[in-house]
Design an enzyme around this catalytic site. Sequence first.
Site, PDB file in Angstrom:
ATOM      1  N   TYR A 270       0.623  -1.280  -0.207  1.00  0.00           N
ATOM      2  CA  TYR A 270      -0.198  -0.137   0.167  1.00  0.00           C
ATOM      3  C   TYR A 270       0.874   1.285  -0.226  1.00  0.00           C
ATOM      4  O   TYR A 270       0.215   2.396   0.842  1.00  0.00           O
ATOM      5  CB  TYR A 270      -1.062  -0.049   0.787  1.00  0.00           C
ATOM      6  CG  TYR A 270      -2.217   0.727   1.078  1.00  0.00           C
ATOM      7  CD1 TYR A 270      -3.325   0.188   0.088  1.00  0.00           C
ATOM      8  CD2 TYR A 270      -2.445   1.865   1.127  1.00  0.00           C
ATOM      9  CE1 TYR A 270      -4.059   0.848  -0.375  1.00  0.00           C
ATOM     10  CE2 TYR A 270      -3.544   2.525   1.497  1.00  0.00           C
ATOM     11  CZ  TYR A 270      -5.360   1.908   0.123  1.00  0.00           C
ATOM     12  OH  TYR A 270      -5.437   2.706  -0.131  1.00  0.00           O
ATOM     13  N   LEU A 271       1.516   1.502  -1.243  1.00  0.00           N
ATOM     14  CA  LEU A 271       2.927   2.537  -1.127  1.00  0.00           C
ATOM     15  C   LEU A 271       2.761   3.510  -1.339  1.00  0.00           C
ATOM     16  O   LEU A 271       1.724   4.097  -2.435  1.00  0.00           O
ATOM     17  CB  LEU A 271       3.993   1.637  -2.325  1.00  0.00           C
ATOM     18  CG  LEU A 271       4.113   0.198  -2.278  1.00  0.00           C
ATOM     19  CD1 LEU A 271       5.233  -0.163  -3.076  1.00  0.00           C
ATOM     20  CD2 LEU A 271       4.737  -0.099  -1.303  1.00  0.00           C
ATOM     21  N   HIS A 272       3.240   4.395  -1.058  1.00  0.00           N
ATOM     22  CA  HIS A 272       3.223   5.877  -0.551  1.00  0.00           C
ATOM     23  C   HIS A 272       4.299   6.569  -0.943  1.00  0.00           C
ATOM     24  O   HIS A 272       5.740   5.739  -1.368  1.00  0.00           O
ATOM     25  CB  HIS A 272       2.339   5.676   0.290  1.00  0.00           C
ATOM     26  CG  HIS A 272       3.382   6.408   2.172  1.00  0.00           C
ATOM     27  ND1 HIS A 272       4.077   6.861   2.207  1.00  0.00           N
ATOM     28  CD2 HIS A 272       2.245   5.390   3.002  1.00  0.00           C
ATOM     29  CE1 HIS A 272       4.912   5.872   3.316  1.00  0.00           C
ATOM     30  NE2 HIS A 272       3.831   5.338   3.985  1.00  0.00           N
ATOM     31  N   GLU A 273       4.609   7.927  -1.620  1.00  0.00           N
ATOM     32  CA  GLU A 273       5.904   8.021  -1.591  1.00  0.00           C
ATOM     33  C   GLU A 273       6.812   8.318  -0.079  1.00  0.00           C
ATOM     34  O   GLU A 273       7.629   8.331  -0.477  1.00  0.00           O
ATOM     35  CB  GLU A 273       5.664  10.114  -1.746  1.00  0.00           C
ATOM     36  CG  GLU A 273       4.985  10.256  -2.595  1.00  0.00           C
ATOM     37  CD  GLU A 273       5.499  10.013  -3.969  1.00  0.00           C
ATOM     38  OE1 GLU A 273       6.486  10.021  -3.959  1.00  0.00           O
ATOM     39  OE2 GLU A 273       4.679   9.924  -5.133  1.00  0.00           O
ATOM     40  N   GLY A 274       6.310   8.302   1.082  1.00  0.00           N
ATOM     41  CA  GLY A 274       7.744   7.577   2.167  1.00  0.00           C
ATOM     42  C   GLY A 274       8.288   6.119   1.596  1.00  0.00           C
ATOM     43  O   GLY A 274       9.340   6.625   1.424  1.00  0.00           O
ATOM     44  N   HIS A 275       7.412   5.544   0.867  1.00  0.00           N
ATOM     45  CA  HIS A 275       8.359   4.051   0.648  1.00  0.00           C
ATOM     46  C   HIS A 275       8.801   4.166  -0.390  1.00  0.00           C
ATOM     47  O   HIS A 275       9.759   4.202  -0.446  1.00  0.00           O
ATOM     48  CB  HIS A 275       6.993   2.713  -0.136  1.00  0.00           C
ATOM     49  CG  HIS A 275       6.344   2.570   1.341  1.00  0.00           C
ATOM     50  ND1 HIS A 275       4.559   2.379   1.252  1.00  0.00           N
ATOM     51  CD2 HIS A 275       5.936   1.934   2.356  1.00  0.00           C
ATOM     52  CE1 HIS A 275       4.601   2.267   2.363  1.00  0.00           C
ATOM     53  NE2 HIS A 275       5.421   1.352   2.967  1.00  0.00           N
TER      54      HIS A 275
ATOM     55  N   GLN B 174       4.373  -9.240  13.601  1.00  0.00           N
ATOM     56  CA  GLN B 174       4.464  -8.654  13.616  1.00  0.00           C
ATOM     57  C   GLN B 174       3.366  -7.657  14.599  1.00  0.00           C
ATOM     58  O   GLN B 174       3.494  -6.384  14.999  1.00  0.00           O
ATOM     59  CB  GLN B 174       6.133  -7.221  13.440  1.00  0.00           C
ATOM     60  CG  GLN B 174       4.915  -6.437  11.994  1.00  0.00           C
ATOM     61  CD  GLN B 174       5.619  -6.370  11.068  1.00  0.00           C
ATOM     62  OE1 GLN B 174       6.989  -7.234  10.974  1.00  0.00           O
ATOM     63  NE2 GLN B 174       5.843  -5.130  10.877  1.00  0.00           N
TER      64      GLN B 174
ATOM     65  N   GLN C 132      12.800   0.776  14.837  1.00  0.00           N
ATOM     66  CA  GLN C 132      12.863  -0.558  14.016  1.00  0.00           C
ATOM     67  C   GLN C 132      14.003  -0.051  13.799  1.00  0.00           C
ATOM     68  O   GLN C 132      15.049  -1.301  13.975  1.00  0.00           O
ATOM     69  CB  GLN C 132      11.818   0.083  12.633  1.00  0.00           C
ATOM     70  CG  GLN C 132      12.309  -1.112  11.589  1.00  0.00           C
ATOM     71  CD  GLN C 132      10.776  -1.379  11.113  1.00  0.00           C
ATOM     72  OE1 GLN C 132       9.769  -1.574  11.430  1.00  0.00           O
ATOM     73  NE2 GLN C 132      10.613  -1.090  10.157  1.00  0.00           N
TER      74      GLN C 132
ATOM     75  N   VAL D 263       9.248  11.521   4.940  1.00  0.00           N
ATOM     76  CA  VAL D 263       8.243  11.941   4.109  1.00  0.00           C
ATOM     77  C   VAL D 263       7.529  12.657   4.548  1.00  0.00           C
ATOM     78  O   VAL D 263       6.738  11.522   4.979  1.00  0.00           O
ATOM     79  CB  VAL D 263       8.099  11.869   3.111  1.00  0.00           C
ATOM     80  CG1 VAL D 263       7.386  12.102   1.786  1.00  0.00           C
ATOM     81  CG2 VAL D 263       9.826  10.770   2.003  1.00  0.00           C
TER      82      VAL D 263
END
Length: 282
Positions: free
Chosen positions: A32-37, A61, A154, A177
Site C-alpha cells: 500500500y505504497l506511498h511517497e515515503g516508501h 509483528q 525499528q 517524507v
Amino acid sequence: MEIVNSIKETRKHIKNIKSKGKTVALVPTMGYLHEGHLSLVKRAKEENDYVVVSIFVNPTQFGPNEDLETYPRDLERDSKLLEKLGVDLIFHPEVEEIYPKGYNTHVEVLGDITKKLCGRSREGHFKGVVTIVSKLFNIVSPHRAYFGQKDAQQVAVIEKMVRELNFDLEIVPCPIVREEDGLALSSRNIYLDKEERKDATILSQSLFKAEEMIRNGERNPKVIEDFIINNIKTVNYAEVDYVDIVNGSTLEDVDEISGDILIALAVKIGKPRLIDNIRLEV
Ligand code: AMP
C-alpha cells in the site's frame, strides 16, 4: 519487472545478478505504497544496480488486537508504481511461504531497546519485525537495505541486530517524507476521517515546536515531553500512547537534551495509532 512469490525463484534471480558482479538493494515494505516508501526505492535505485522490493504484511509483528486483517493491500497499484521507478523484482510471498506449517524459529533483540517506546504497548512487535527482516536478508542477501527513519526504533533495533548477528550488509536509514501540512506519510493514514486527518497534524506541529524550544535553549526533556503531551491534548480525537526523548542511536533515556536526540511519539487519532519523530543534533 518480475513479481515473484517463491523464495527459490527469488534466490535464482539474485544468484544470476550477483554472478555478474552487480549490487543488490532490498526495500522491505508491507505494501500500500506511498511517497515515503517510494523515496526509499528511489534512493536504492540511485545507489545499486538491482532493486528488490518485498511486499509482505507480516502477521508475526501484529498483536492480537491490531489491524492485521484490515491492513490495506493493493498489489496491482503497488506494482505499477514500482515498475515506473524501474524496480527489478517484487518479492510478494504468501504467508505459508514465509511461515510454513510447524514454523517455530524467531530472532529477538533483547533489552530496553525493544521494550520501550513502541515496545511497551506492542508486545512481541519487534520480535516479529526482526524475524521477518532476518529472513528477508537471508532470502535476498542484499548489499544494502533501506529503511525509513519514520520507524526510528525499528531502524535502531535492526542496526543492532545486524551488528550483533554479523549480517554482511549495510543498513541505509532514509528521512521521513511528510504531507505539505507536516503529517508523516503512513499507509494507516487512510483510516483517518476528515476531522481526524485535521487533528493528526498536531503530531508533527508539536514536534516542530519542541525543536524550536530546544533550539532556543530548553534542555530539560521533561519540560519538552510535557509540552508535547499538553499540546496534543488540545485536539479532540487524540489519545497519547507515549512521548519520549531518548538518545538517537541507543534509545537510552537522557537526563539532559544534548548530542544525538530522538523525540518520538505514538498517538491514537480516532482509529489508527500514528507514530512520528524528529532526530536532532544538539
Ligand atoms: P511499512 O510498509 O509501513 O512497513 O514501511 C516500509 C518502509 O517504509 C519502512 O522502512 C518505513 O520506515 C518506511 N516508511 C514508511 N513511511 C515513511 C515515510 N513517511 N517516510 C519515509 N519512510 C517511510
